[in-house]
Motif scaffolding. Sequence first.
Motif, short mmCIF file in Angstrom:
data_model
loop_
_atom_site.label_atom_id
_atom_site.label_comp_id
_atom_site.label_asym_id
_atom_site.label_seq_id
_atom_site.Cartn_x
_atom_site.Cartn_y
_atom_site.Cartn_z
N SER A 183 47.70 40.86 44.10
CA SER A 183 47.13 40.08 45.20
C SER A 183 45.62 40.17 45.34
CB SER A 183 47.76 40.53 46.53
OG SER A 183 47.42 41.88 46.82
N VAL A 184 44.97 41.09 44.62
CA VAL A 184 43.55 41.33 44.86
C VAL A 184 42.71 40.07 44.63
CG1 VAL A 184 43.16 42.20 42.51
CG2 VAL A 184 41.63 42.89 44.37
N PHE A 185 43.12 39.21 43.69
CA PHE A 185 42.37 37.97 43.43
C PHE A 185 43.19 36.71 43.69
CE2 PHE A 185 40.54 41.05 40.28
CZ PHE A 185 39.34 41.24 40.93
N SER A 186 44.46 36.86 44.01
CA SER A 186 45.37 35.71 44.05
C SER A 186 45.02 34.69 45.13
CB SER A 186 46.81 36.19 44.24
OG SER A 186 47.22 36.96 43.14
N THR A 199 50.60 31.54 38.70
CA THR A 199 49.34 31.57 37.96
C THR A 199 48.34 32.50 38.63
OG1 THR A 199 49.62 29.31 37.14
CG2 THR A 199 47.38 30.18 37.17
N SER A 200 48.29 32.47 39.95
CA SER A 200 47.36 33.32 40.69
C SER A 200 47.69 34.79 40.49
CB SER A 200 47.41 32.97 42.19
OG SER A 200 47.05 31.62 42.41
N ALA A 201 48.98 35.14 40.57
CA ALA A 201 49.38 36.53 40.41
C ALA A 201 49.11 37.03 38.99
CB ALA A 201 50.86 36.69 40.75
N LEU A 202 49.43 36.22 37.99
CA LEU A 202 49.20 36.61 36.60
C LEU A 202 47.70 36.76 36.32
CD1 LEU A 202 51.82 34.42 34.69
CD2 LEU A 202 51.92 36.88 35.15
N THR A 203 46.90 35.86 36.88
CA THR A 203 45.45 35.95 36.72
C THR A 203 44.92 37.25 37.32
OG1 THR A 203 45.18 33.54 36.71
CG2 THR A 203 43.25 34.85 37.28
N SER A 204 45.44 37.60 38.51
CA SER A 204 45.01 38.81 39.18
C SER A 204 45.39 40.05 38.37
CB SER A 204 45.64 38.88 40.58
OG SER A 204 45.21 40.02 41.28
N ALA A 251 34.41 39.53 45.20
CA ALA A 251 35.07 40.18 44.06
C ALA A 251 35.73 39.12 43.18
CB ALA A 251 36.12 41.17 44.57
N TYR A 252 36.38 38.17 43.80
CA TYR A 252 37.00 37.07 43.06
C TYR A 252 35.96 36.26 42.29
CZ TYR A 252 38.05 32.12 42.58
OH TYR A 252 38.12 30.82 42.11
N ARG A 253 34.87 35.91 42.95
CA ARG A 253 33.85 35.07 42.32
C ARG A 253 33.20 35.77 41.12
NH1 ARG A 253 33.55 29.95 42.65
NH2 ARG A 253 31.30 29.81 42.89
N ASP A 254 33.05 37.08 41.20
CA ASP A 254 32.41 37.82 40.10
C ASP A 254 33.37 38.11 38.96
OD1 ASP A 254 30.02 37.86 41.43
OD2 ASP A 254 30.14 39.96 42.05
N THR A 255 34.64 38.29 39.28
CA THR A 255 35.59 38.78 38.28
C THR A 255 36.32 37.66 37.54
OG1 THR A 255 35.94 40.72 39.68
CG2 THR A 255 37.50 40.36 37.88
N ILE A 256 36.75 36.64 38.26
CA ILE A 256 37.50 35.56 37.64
C ILE A 256 36.54 34.53 37.05
CG2 ILE A 256 39.27 33.79 37.94
CD1 ILE A 256 40.20 36.71 38.32
N SER A 257 36.77 34.16 35.80
CA SER A 257 35.89 33.19 35.13
C SER A 257 35.80 31.90 35.93
CB SER A 257 36.42 32.90 33.73
OG SER A 257 35.65 31.89 33.11
N GLN A 258 34.58 31.44 36.15
CA GLN A 258 34.36 30.22 36.93
C GLN A 258 34.28 28.97 36.05
OE1 GLN A 258 34.47 30.40 40.35
NE2 GLN A 258 35.00 32.51 39.83
N GLN A 259 34.49 29.14 34.75
CA GLN A 259 34.48 27.99 33.86
C GLN A 259 35.80 27.26 33.96
OE1 GLN A 259 33.62 29.39 29.92
NE2 GLN A 259 31.54 30.05 30.45
N ALA A 260 35.70 25.95 33.90
CA ALA A 260 36.92 25.13 34.03
C ALA A 260 37.84 25.36 32.84
CB ALA A 260 36.54 23.67 34.11
#
Length: 260
Positions: A183-186, A199-204, A251-260
């Motif tokens: 859940s930290v990034f979901s 998808t959100s959970a797997l990404t997190s 944390a989400y903005r820095d950690t998860i890739s922002q590229q489409a």
Amino acid sequence: MDNNKEVVVERDENGEEIKPLLISANTISVRAPFEWLAKGWADIRRAPLFSLTYGGVIHLSTLLVFWLVYQGGNTTMLFTIGMGALLVGPALAFGLYSISRQIELGLEPRPGYCFREASKHMRNELLFVLILLVILLIWARAASMVHILFSLGDDIGIEGWMQFLAVGTAVGSFFAALVFVTSVFSLPLMLDRNTDAITSALTSINAVLNNKLPMLVWAALIGALLLAGVVTLGIGMIVVFPLLGHASWHAYRDTISQQA
């Protein structure tokens, strides 16, 4: 080098674009969690009334639940309720993610905007909250089994108490870690890109596994701040909860890739 290379988009039989199962994660430093807290504090200063009111509502709601349980005479449930509040905390902070997002977009934070965003993602939010509640119910059952295995009484002794605390802590830590990684990034991801719950959970999970040490630091900071909020009889949560909510967006903005 050909800069005009065509991007191939895979589509299903209905012509809909096939989206990846998860979104890649950036590599972050161990200093990043402290920077997230600094950015979260900056967001509180940008929207103090909204942020602290949000924290106050969460605080009062938690006190009400604890009071109702205590009045019902089931004091052993207080610990379970407290852990449950921690488990669903990421979902409760959805409005704080929206505030940070509005600030990032250069908008004036407004409650109506938060409600509109929440309503647009309601299906995915509810599904994810349902997953968290299922985990909570399983944890509550596991906690009950621990109480059955260790009959707490006057004759349990110091060794019995130590065994009870060790097993209880291990069980609680397992479920807390499970909720943290999923859940930290979901929810910030759902808000920002309208992704589904899976998808959100797997990404997190992928992001946490690729940044183990920084995320361990982040988890420790979250635990320390929540403990500080609790030992102040919950009053500190008025600031701690919005601080962690805003920081989680960064944390989400820095950690998860922002590229489409």
